[in-house]
Motif scaffolding. Structure first.
Motif, PDB file in Angstrom:
ATOM      1  N   ARG A 256       0.818  -1.215   0.000  1.00  0.00           N
ATOM      2  CA  ARG A 256       0.000   0.000   0.000  1.00  0.00           C
ATOM      3  C   ARG A 256       0.853   1.268   0.000  1.00  0.00           C
ATOM      4  N   VAL A 257       2.088   1.176   0.479  1.00  0.00           N
ATOM      5  CA  VAL A 257       2.930   2.371   0.572  1.00  0.00           C
ATOM      6  C   VAL A 257       4.148   2.289  -0.343  1.00  0.00           C
ATOM      7  N   ARG A 258       4.207   1.305  -1.224  1.00  0.00           N
ATOM      8  CA  ARG A 258       5.315   1.254  -2.162  1.00  0.00           C
ATOM      9  C   ARG A 258       5.091   2.283  -3.262  1.00  0.00           C
ATOM     10  N   PRO A 259       6.101   2.809  -3.939  1.00  0.00           N
ATOM     11  CA  PRO A 259       7.490   2.338  -3.880  1.00  0.00           C
ATOM     12  C   PRO A 259       8.366   3.078  -2.863  1.00  0.00           C
ATOM     13  N   ASN A 260       7.865   4.181  -2.235  1.00  0.00           N
ATOM     14  CA  ASN A 260       8.756   4.936  -1.337  1.00  0.00           C
ATOM     15  C   ASN A 260       8.692   4.440   0.106  1.00  0.00           C
ATOM     16  N   TYR A 261       7.646   3.655   0.451  1.00  0.00           N
ATOM     17  CA  TYR A 261       7.501   3.034   1.775  1.00  0.00           C
ATOM     18  C   TYR A 261       7.485   4.058   2.910  1.00  0.00           C
ATOM     19  N   GLU A 262       6.998   5.254   2.640  1.00  0.00           N
ATOM     20  CA  GLU A 262       6.929   6.285   3.673  1.00  0.00           C
ATOM     21  C   GLU A 262       5.699   6.066   4.546  1.00  0.00           C
ATOM     22  N   ALA A 263       5.899   6.193   5.859  1.00  0.00           N
ATOM     23  CA  ALA A 263       4.816   5.964   6.815  1.00  0.00           C
ATOM     24  C   ALA A 263       5.079   6.814   8.055  1.00  0.00           C
ATOM     25  N   MET A 264       4.196   6.670   9.044  1.00  0.00           N
ATOM     26  CA  MET A 264       4.363   7.359  10.321  1.00  0.00           C
ATOM     27  C   MET A 264       4.468   6.325  11.434  1.00  0.00           C
ATOM     28  N   LEU A 265       5.425   6.546  12.310  1.00  0.00           N
ATOM     29  CA  LEU A 265       5.623   5.693  13.481  1.00  0.00           C
ATOM     30  C   LEU A 265       5.000   6.392  14.685  1.00  0.00           C
ATOM     31  N   LYS A 266       4.022   5.769  15.308  1.00  0.00           N
ATOM     32  CA  LYS A 266       3.355   6.367  16.467  1.00  0.00           C
ATOM     33  C   LYS A 266       3.656   5.544  17.710  1.00  0.00           C
ATOM     34  N   ILE A 267       4.158   6.221  18.747  1.00  0.00           N
ATOM     35  CA  ILE A 267       4.435   5.581  20.030  1.00  0.00           C
ATOM     36  C   ILE A 267       3.410   6.099  21.029  1.00  0.00           C
ATOM     37  N   SER A 268       2.611   5.198  21.571  1.00  0.00           N
ATOM     38  CA  SER A 268       1.566   5.572  22.530  1.00  0.00           C
ATOM     39  C   SER A 268       1.991   5.149  23.929  1.00  0.00           C
ATOM     40  N   LEU A 269       2.018   6.134  24.846  1.00  0.00           N
ATOM     41  CA  LEU A 269       2.348   5.892  26.243  1.00  0.00           C
ATOM     42  C   LEU A 269       1.102   6.094  27.094  1.00  0.00           C
ATOM     43  N   SER A 270       1.229   5.894  28.382  1.00  0.00           N
ATOM     44  CA  SER A 270       0.059   5.996  29.252  1.00  0.00           C
ATOM     45  C   SER A 270      -0.497   7.406  29.307  1.00  0.00           C
ATOM     46  N   ASP A 271       0.377   8.428  29.148  1.00  0.00           N
ATOM     47  CA  ASP A 271      -0.085   9.803  29.301  1.00  0.00           C
ATOM     48  C   ASP A 271       0.157  10.679  28.082  1.00  0.00           C
ATOM     49  N   SER A 272       0.719  10.125  27.018  1.00  0.00           N
ATOM     50  CA  SER A 272       1.031  10.942  25.846  1.00  0.00           C
ATOM     51  C   SER A 272       1.329  10.026  24.667  1.00  0.00           C
ATOM     52  N   GLU A 273       1.498  10.636  23.502  1.00  0.00           N
ATOM     53  CA  GLU A 273       1.903   9.882  22.324  1.00  0.00           C
ATOM     54  C   GLU A 273       2.691  10.791  21.398  1.00  0.00           C
TER      55      GLU A 273
END
Length: 346
Positions: A256-273
């Motif tokens: 779905r994201v080829r050919p550049n494979y760009e995406a977003m990395l989301k880190i979810s913590l207990s009080d923030s993200e």
């Protein structure tokens, strides 16, 4: 003058002698149009909008208290020869900064405002907040009296980072030299270490509190491409850096994201993200499907040329491998006539 009269005069003089320094509050300074209080002995957020000036007075010995709720003009020492100093020290509260730094020092003579005499008025910066760096701010007021004694008054303000202006930094292997570089991830290869920090608008590190686990999600637009839950995290000793170690992603949605494979990395913590740009690339070749359907429809004879042979190369999750990857294609009973050899690019 008899002895009793002399003693009475000395007592009156002593009662009017300087005893303590008091910083006027907003409720006391209505007659002076004080535009707000400096929040002494309180905790405030960095960037606090402080008043433009601080007004202090010297109280005599016969003043009932040094914290009267109203400005009593009778109990203000009025001596034009007494100067008052105000010093402000900043202590970051870090092991790297064991000593307080002097950031402000002024010496003032008494002045008057709205027919009230004996006021020591200290001007503060009007353009920017004085309280931008986290730590403890110590305000020390001092006066050297006529008899060479020194009276002092000290108040403190604690400034914490402003979490309302938080922004993030993310790096691989805690390498902060490439500030906020795109995180590269390849399926099948563990991410050894992600390190995260957060700062406020003024550069103060915001500590991570009560954080034990994280959820990491890779998003392609609004689509969830991959997710890893309940990852244990580690914190640095100063609680300012969060480490996430040794985790793997699995997904069959990278087409779905080829050919550049760009995406977003989301880190979810207990009080923030936090969200950070990343590139998620397919894993190494795992499955090869060959399509020679056009050639199989007829009987081949020696020397006949097969115009097209399609090789579909997939990783272990079923994603097409990255364009440009090289493969070695060996044949038995067949040979290449294009003179390009066995090394072929996807």
């Amino acid at each position: 003058m008899d002895e009793d009269s002399w003693c009475q005069m000395l007592r009156k003089k002593s009662a009017k002698a300087p005893a303590c320094i008091e910083v006027l509050r907003n409720s006391q300074g209505n007659d002076l149009a004080i535009d707000g209080d400096v929040p002494f002995e309180k905790v405030i957020a960095a960037g606090y909008n402080h008043p433009r000036e601080i007004i202090a007075v010297i109280r005599p010995q016969n003043a009932t208290t040094c914290s009267t709720s109203l400005l009593d003009k009778r109990y203000i020492v009025k001596d034009d020869d007494l100067e008052m100093a105000m010093e402000i020290y900043h202590l970051p509260g870090s092991k790297d900064h064991p000593r307080a730094k002097l950031i402000y020092k002024k010496l003032k003579k008494p002045s008057s405002c709205n027919s009230i005499n004996g006021l020591y008025i200290f001007q503060l910066s009007e353009e920017t907040s004085m309280f931008t760096k986290s730590g403890v701010y110590s305000f020390i007021f001092s006066v050297r009296c006529r008899d060479s004694t020194v009276i002092k008054h000290e108040s403190r303000i604690t400034v914490r980072p402003n979490s309302n202006t938080r922004h993030w930094q993310l790096s691989c292997d805690a390498d902060w030299s490439a500030d906020n570089a795109v995180v590269d991830i390849r399926l099948g290869m563990p991410v050894r270490c992600l390190a995260a920090r957060s700062h406020d608008l003024y550069g103060n590190g915001i500590p991570f509190l009560d954080v034990h686990k994280a959820v990491i999600t890779i998003l392609g637009g609004d689509d969830i491409l991959a997710q890893v839950k309940d990852i244990k995290v580690d914190l640095s000793t100063d609680l300012l850096t969060l480490y996430i170690r040794d985790f793997l992603f699995k997904t069959n949605k990278l087409d779905r994201v080829r050919p550049n494979y760009e995406a977003m990395l989301k880190i979810s913590l207990s009080d923030s993200e936090l969200s950070h740009p990343c590139k998620v690339k397919p894993g190494l070749p795992s499955t090869i499907n060959m399509d020679m359907s056009l050639a199989w429809e007829k009987n081949l004879t020696p020397g006949e040329v097969i115009d097209d042979a399609l090789l579909e190369v997939l990783d272990h999750c079923g994603n097409h491998v990255e364009e440009g990857m090289e493969l070695i294609v060996n044949t038995v009973g067949l040979s290449f006539v294009d003179k390009c050899g066995p090394v072929r690019k996807v």
